[in-house]
Design a protein around this motif. Structure first.
Motif, PDB file in Angstrom:
ATOM      1  N   GLU A 141      -5.860  14.285  -1.310  1.00 62.53           N
ATOM      2  CA  GLU A 141      -6.303  13.433  -2.423  1.00 62.53           C
ATOM      3  C   GLU A 141      -5.719  12.031  -2.291  1.00 62.53           C
ATOM      4  O   GLU A 141      -6.418  11.040  -2.495  1.00 62.53           O
ATOM      5  N   MET A 142      -4.444  11.966  -1.939  1.00 62.83           N
ATOM      6  CA  MET A 142      -3.784  10.678  -1.772  1.00 62.83           C
ATOM      7  C   MET A 142      -4.453   9.871  -0.661  1.00 62.83           C
ATOM      8  O   MET A 142      -4.700   8.667  -0.812  1.00 62.83           O
ATOM      9  N   LEU A 143      -4.791  10.538   0.430  1.00 61.77           N
ATOM     10  CA  LEU A 143      -5.429   9.865   1.553  1.00 61.77           C
ATOM     11  C   LEU A 143      -6.799   9.320   1.163  1.00 61.77           C
ATOM     12  O   LEU A 143      -7.127   8.168   1.450  1.00 61.77           O
TER      13      LEU A 143
ATOM     14  N   TYR B 273     -16.170   6.795   2.316  1.00 64.89           N
ATOM     15  CA  TYR B 273     -15.337   5.781   1.673  1.00 64.89           C
ATOM     16  C   TYR B 273     -15.032   4.622   2.623  1.00 64.89           C
ATOM     17  O   TYR B 273     -15.049   3.469   2.222  1.00 64.89           O
ATOM     18  N   SER B 274     -14.762   4.917   3.881  1.00 58.69           N
ATOM     19  CA  SER B 274     -14.429   3.850   4.821  1.00 58.69           C
ATOM     20  C   SER B 274     -15.652   2.991   5.156  1.00 58.69           C
ATOM     21  O   SER B 274     -15.503   1.826   5.516  1.00 58.69           O
ATOM     22  N   ASN B 275     -16.856   3.561   5.018  1.00 59.30           N
ATOM     23  CA  ASN B 275     -18.083   2.789   5.246  1.00 59.30           C
ATOM     24  C   ASN B 275     -18.614   2.149   3.967  1.00 59.30           C
ATOM     25  O   ASN B 275     -19.754   1.689   3.933  1.00 59.30           O
TER      26      ASN B 275
ATOM     27  N   LYS C  81     -10.346   4.805  -0.230  1.00 58.49           N
ATOM     28  CA  LYS C  81     -11.288   4.223  -1.197  1.00 58.49           C
ATOM     29  C   LYS C  81     -10.822   2.847  -1.659  1.00 58.49           C
ATOM     30  O   LYS C  81     -11.623   1.931  -1.819  1.00 58.49           O
ATOM     31  N   LYS C  82      -9.513   2.680  -1.859  1.00 60.61           N
ATOM     32  CA  LYS C  82      -8.964   1.407  -2.330  1.00 60.61           C
ATOM     33  C   LYS C  82      -8.610   0.469  -1.174  1.00 60.61           C
ATOM     34  O   LYS C  82      -8.038  -0.588  -1.402  1.00 60.61           O
TER      35      LYS C  82
END
Length: 115
Positions: A88-90, A27-29, A95-96
């Motif tokens: 999940e929150m992390l 997600y960070s990439n 992702k956002k």
């Protein structure tokens, strides 16, 4: 039967940690599609972990009643469910592309309390 649940449960924890790190990195990439697939597999492993943990808990209650070991088991179950929510929150915050310092801190706290 308890040893079988224990082996499945321990393996699922190890896989959960690896999948969580992999999904966060994807997600960070900005590899969103593959990250979503890994995230779904992570959610499947949550179910495996919950089923094996509940199996061990019910066997512990059947074998020894509600002694101090069983209460410790229940406390760990509550922490594990809270840890899943924070995970999940992390991942959603990564992702956002929002700030995730609080989620990261809570996740580390819950992991340290569980182990």
């Amino acid at each position: 039967m308890f040893k079988t649940f224990l082996a499945i449960h321990a393996s699922s924890w190890a896989i959960l940690i690896v999948l969580l790190i992999a999904a966060a990195m994807l997600y960070s990439n900005k590899v969103i599609k593959v990250g979503t697939i890994v995230h779904m597999i992570l959610r499947l492993m949550y179910v495996v972990m919950l089923v094996s943990g509940c199996g061990m808990l019910f066997l512990a209650i059947d074998n020894s009643g509600m002694n101090s070991f069983t209460w410790t088991f229940l406390g760990k179950a509550v922490l594990a469910i809270a840890m899943m929510g924070v995970s999940e929150m992390l991942l959603i915050r990564i992702k956002k592309t929002k700030k995730q310092a609080l989620s990261c801190g809570l996740l580390i706290l819950f992991y340290s309390l569980l182990f």
